[in-house]
Design a protein around this motif. Structure first.
Motif, PDB file in Angstrom:
ATOM      1  N   LEU A  21       0.950  -1.295  -0.010  1.00 37.66           N
ATOM      2  CA  LEU A  21       0.027  -0.137   0.157  1.00 37.66           C
ATOM      3  C   LEU A  21       0.848   1.132  -0.035  1.00 37.66           C
ATOM      4  CD1 LEU A  21      -2.954  -0.878   2.463  1.00 37.66           C
ATOM      5  CD2 LEU A  21      -2.782  -1.194   0.006  1.00 37.66           C
ATOM      6  N   GLY A  22       2.013   0.887  -0.404  1.00 39.79           N
ATOM      7  CA  GLY A  22       2.933   2.314  -0.439  1.00 39.79           C
ATOM      8  C   GLY A  22       3.781   2.752   0.741  1.00 39.79           C
ATOM      9  N   PHE A  23       3.216   1.960   1.873  1.00 39.28           N
ATOM     10  CA  PHE A  23       4.071   2.210   3.019  1.00 39.28           C
ATOM     11  C   PHE A  23       5.470   2.186   3.169  1.00 39.28           C
ATOM     12  CE2 PHE A  23      -0.176   0.708   4.960  1.00 39.28           C
ATOM     13  CZ  PHE A  23      -0.435   1.942   5.561  1.00 39.28           C
ATOM     14  N   THR A  24       6.475   2.957   3.860  1.00 41.05           N
ATOM     15  CA  THR A  24       7.600   3.004   4.077  1.00 41.05           C
ATOM     16  C   THR A  24       8.040   1.971   5.097  1.00 41.05           C
ATOM     17  OG1 THR A  24       8.051   5.143   3.203  1.00 41.05           O
ATOM     18  CG2 THR A  24       9.745   4.223   4.453  1.00 41.05           C
ATOM     19  N   ARG A  25       8.706   1.084   4.945  1.00 37.97           N
ATOM     20  CA  ARG A  25       9.128  -0.029   5.792  1.00 37.97           C
ATOM     21  C   ARG A  25       9.875   0.845   6.911  1.00 37.97           C
ATOM     22  NH1 ARG A  25       8.459  -5.134   4.320  1.00 37.97           N
ATOM     23  NH2 ARG A  25       9.835  -6.065   5.974  1.00 37.97           N
ATOM     24  N   GLY A  26       9.549   0.299   8.195  1.00 35.19           N
ATOM     25  CA  GLY A  26      10.111   0.870   9.515  1.00 35.19           C
ATOM     26  C   GLY A  26       9.366   1.872   9.964  1.00 35.19           C
ATOM     27  N   ASP A  27       8.212   2.674   9.351  1.00 35.84           N
ATOM     28  CA  ASP A  27       7.431   3.568   9.885  1.00 35.84           C
ATOM     29  C   ASP A  27       6.435   2.927  10.639  1.00 35.84           C
ATOM     30  OD1 ASP A  27       8.234   5.774   8.492  1.00 35.84           O
ATOM     31  OD2 ASP A  27       6.496   5.878   7.063  1.00 35.84           O
ATOM     32  N   THR A  28       6.089   3.610  11.804  1.00 40.64           N
ATOM     33  CA  THR A  28       5.309   2.988  13.069  1.00 40.64           C
ATOM     34  C   THR A  28       3.940   3.472  12.913  1.00 40.64           C
ATOM     35  OG1 THR A  28       7.393   3.422  14.313  1.00 40.64           O
ATOM     36  CG2 THR A  28       5.016   3.332  15.453  1.00 40.64           C
ATOM     37  N   LEU A  29       3.256   2.477  13.088  1.00 40.52           N
ATOM     38  CA  LEU A  29       1.708   2.391  13.450  1.00 40.52           C
ATOM     39  C   LEU A  29       1.267   2.021  14.875  1.00 40.52           C
ATOM     40  CD1 LEU A  29      -1.430   2.517  12.649  1.00 40.52           C
ATOM     41  CD2 LEU A  29      -1.147   0.006  11.906  1.00 40.52           C
ATOM     42  N   LEU A  30       0.521   3.099  15.459  1.00 46.29           N
ATOM     43  CA  LEU A  30      -0.177   2.734  16.702  1.00 46.29           C
ATOM     44  C   LEU A  30      -1.495   2.452  16.629  1.00 46.29           C
ATOM     45  CD1 LEU A  30       0.154   5.236  19.769  1.00 46.29           C
ATOM     46  CD2 LEU A  30      -1.678   3.669  19.361  1.00 46.29           C
ATOM     47  N   VAL A  31      -1.731   1.236  16.929  1.00 43.05           N
ATOM     48  CA  VAL A  31      -3.124   0.601  17.032  1.00 43.05           C
ATOM     49  C   VAL A  31      -3.664   0.450  18.540  1.00 43.05           C
ATOM     50  CG1 VAL A  31      -2.201  -1.557  16.405  1.00 43.05           C
ATOM     51  CG2 VAL A  31      -4.775  -1.042  15.990  1.00 43.05           C
ATOM     52  N   THR A  32      -4.996   0.899  18.870  1.00 39.99           N
ATOM     53  CA  THR A  32      -5.535   0.645  20.099  1.00 39.99           C
ATOM     54  C   THR A  32      -6.720  -0.421  19.813  1.00 39.99           C
ATOM     55  OG1 THR A  32      -7.336   2.254  19.669  1.00 39.99           O
ATOM     56  CG2 THR A  32      -5.265   3.141  20.680  1.00 39.99           C
ATOM     57  N   GLY A  33      -6.923  -1.177  20.954  1.00 42.77           N
ATOM     58  CA  GLY A  33      -7.581  -2.067  20.772  1.00 42.77           C
ATOM     59  C   GLY A  33      -7.238  -3.469  20.121  1.00 42.77           C
ATOM     60  N   ALA A  34      -5.758  -3.716  20.339  1.00 44.74           N
ATOM     61  CA  ALA A  34      -5.247  -4.380  19.337  1.00 44.74           C
ATOM     62  C   ALA A  34      -5.019  -5.856  19.693  1.00 44.74           C
ATOM     63  CB  ALA A  34      -3.386  -3.859  19.096  1.00 44.74           C
ATOM     64  N   ALA A  35      -5.750  -6.151  20.782  1.00 45.00           N
ATOM     65  CA  ALA A  35      -5.394  -7.480  21.289  1.00 45.00           C
ATOM     66  C   ALA A  35      -6.297  -8.526  20.644  1.00 45.00           C
ATOM     67  CB  ALA A  35      -5.740  -7.749  22.882  1.00 45.00           C
ATOM     68  N   SER A  36      -7.677  -8.205  19.877  1.00 46.81           N
ATOM     69  CA  SER A  36      -8.482  -9.025  19.390  1.00 46.81           C
ATOM     70  C   SER A  36      -9.056  -8.226  18.084  1.00 46.81           C
ATOM     71  CB  SER A  36      -9.339  -9.591  20.276  1.00 46.81           C
ATOM     72  OG  SER A  36     -10.332  -8.542  20.748  1.00 46.81           O
ATOM     73  N   GLY A  37      -9.847  -9.265  17.434  1.00 44.99           N
ATOM     74  CA  GLY A  37     -10.906  -8.693  16.419  1.00 44.99           C
ATOM     75  C   GLY A  37      -9.960  -7.755  15.344  1.00 44.99           C
ATOM     76  N   ILE A  38     -11.003  -6.679  15.188  1.00 48.97           N
ATOM     77  CA  ILE A  38     -10.418  -5.717  13.945  1.00 48.97           C
ATOM     78  C   ILE A  38      -9.039  -5.323  14.343  1.00 48.97           C
ATOM     79  CG2 ILE A  38     -10.784  -3.290  13.069  1.00 48.97           C
ATOM     80  CD1 ILE A  38     -13.798  -4.193  13.183  1.00 48.97           C
ATOM     81  N   GLY A  39      -8.741  -4.840  15.568  1.00 43.40           N
ATOM     82  CA  GLY A  39      -7.391  -4.195  15.901  1.00 43.40           C
ATOM     83  C   GLY A  39      -6.205  -5.025  15.923  1.00 43.40           C
ATOM     84  N   ARG A  40      -6.531  -6.328  16.124  1.00 38.30           N
ATOM     85  CA  ARG A  40      -5.605  -7.388  15.937  1.00 38.30           C
ATOM     86  C   ARG A  40      -5.354  -7.756  14.438  1.00 38.30           C
ATOM     87  NH1 ARG A  40      -3.336 -12.090  17.859  1.00 38.30           N
ATOM     88  NH2 ARG A  40      -3.136 -13.897  16.838  1.00 38.30           N
ATOM     89  N   ALA A  41      -6.271  -7.639  13.728  1.00 32.90           N
ATOM     90  CA  ALA A  41      -6.019  -7.590  12.278  1.00 32.90           C
ATOM     91  C   ALA A  41      -5.156  -6.506  11.758  1.00 32.90           C
ATOM     92  CB  ALA A  41      -7.209  -8.036  11.387  1.00 32.90           C
ATOM     93  N   VAL A  42      -5.648  -5.387  12.172  1.00 33.46           N
ATOM     94  CA  VAL A  42      -4.721  -4.092  11.687  1.00 33.46           C
ATOM     95  C   VAL A  42      -3.308  -4.338  12.043  1.00 33.46           C
ATOM     96  CG1 VAL A  42      -4.410  -1.972  11.948  1.00 33.46           C
ATOM     97  CG2 VAL A  42      -6.862  -2.640  11.935  1.00 33.46           C
ATOM     98  N   ALA A  43      -2.913  -4.999  13.117  1.00 38.63           N
ATOM     99  CA  ALA A  43      -1.745  -5.138  13.722  1.00 38.63           C
ATOM    100  C   ALA A  43      -1.062  -6.129  12.744  1.00 38.63           C
ATOM    101  CB  ALA A  43      -1.643  -5.271  15.164  1.00 38.63           C
ATOM    102  N   LEU A  44      -1.719  -7.325  12.621  1.00 34.20           N
ATOM    103  CA  LEU A  44      -0.987  -8.239  11.960  1.00 34.20           C
ATOM    104  C   LEU A  44      -0.596  -7.720  10.437  1.00 34.20           C
ATOM    105  CD1 LEU A  44      -3.006 -11.321  13.400  1.00 34.20           C
ATOM    106  CD2 LEU A  44      -0.380 -10.586  13.643  1.00 34.20           C
TER     107      LEU A  44
END
Length: 262
Positions: A21-44
């Motif tokens: 998706l054009g992301f630069t490798r090594g940039d940082t994403l902060l995702v809340t609610g990351a332990a399950s469901g949609i947030g987990r999928a975003v993180a992975l």
């Protein structure tokens, strides 16, 4: 790219040749609610695309499991355990992030209580809307890199349809109202958008598709299935990504066409 979705077929989250998706490798994403469901999928999915992930959640055990899974594939991840509606948790979490990864270019405001929880209205709005504002304002104050973007997980509830839970509908509509404010007045700092999931197959809705109400809704969805967590996550990541550099202030329904049939 393999695993292209056909009518009613979800993406395969194990696909290895996924675009970045054009992301630069090594940039940082902060995702809340990351332990399950949609947030987990975003993180992975973010980790697969080469982003470093700062994963926040109340659930320490599932968050540790997520970190192990990302680490096992060579991804970089740090975790923050705590309640994002709590000022001290947010302050300390950002301090930890600064020491570990530096400023995060991307923020996925995904955390929030499920509609099934019987919360008192005023408190629910404080938690649901206040936490998004607190996370966003604290993130924006860190000195954002160029091309920064924020996406909030809203809902079709409140924004496109009314639901039984008054606080949930009101909170999700308010979150999107805040997103529109940011898009209009903070665009010089970062882009802001909202994703509105429809009926999504996550632990929060376990068994719901088999209920009478669930079957009724499924019958109204043109794609004839629930959305997957990956369906939502990839929409969120697209809106965060450089490919969406001129997308600002939108509410993107990801609902299989459900709301156009209402």
């Amino acid at each position: 790219m393999t695993g292209q979705p056909g009518r009613g077929r979800p993406l395969d989250p194990t696909t290895q040749d996924r675009v970045d998706l054009g992301f630069t490798r090594g940039d940082t994403l902060l995702v809340t609610g990351a332990a399950s469901g949609i947030g987990r999928a975003v993180a992975l999915n973010a980790a697969r695309m080469g982003l470093r992930v700062s994963a926040w959640d109340l659930q320490a055990g599932p968050l540790a499991t997520l970190a192990e899974e990302i680490g096992a594939t060579g991804g970089e991840v740090m975790t923050v355990v705590g309640d994002v509606s709590d000022e001290a948790t947010v302050r300390d979490g950002f301090a930890e992030l600064a020491g570990r990864f530096g400023p995060a270019r991307y923020l996925a405001n995904n955390a929030g209580p499920p509609s099934s929880v019987p919360l008192e209205f005023d408190e629910a709005v404080r938690i649901s809307v206040g936490s998004v504002r607190r996370m966003t304002e604290t993130w924006a104050a860190t000195g954002l890199p160029e091309g920064a973007a924020m996406v909030a997980t809203t809902s079709v509830a409140g924004n496109l349809v009314g639901t039984e839970s008054d606080w949930y509908s009101a909170s999700k509509a308010a979150v999107m109202g805040y997103v529109r404010h940011l898009a209009a007045h903070r665009a010089g700092e970062f882009r802001s958008n909202g994703v509105a999931p429809g009926m999504t197959d996550t632990p929060r809705l376990a068994g719901y598709a088999d209920s009478e109400a669930g079957q009724h809704i499924l019958g109204r969805i043109p794609l004839r299935r629930m959305g997957s967590a990956d369906d939502m996550a990839l929409a969120i990541l697209f809106l965060l990504s450089p490919l969406a550099a001129y997308v600002n202030g939108v509410l993107l329904p990801v609902d299989g066409g459900w709301t156009v049939t209402q």
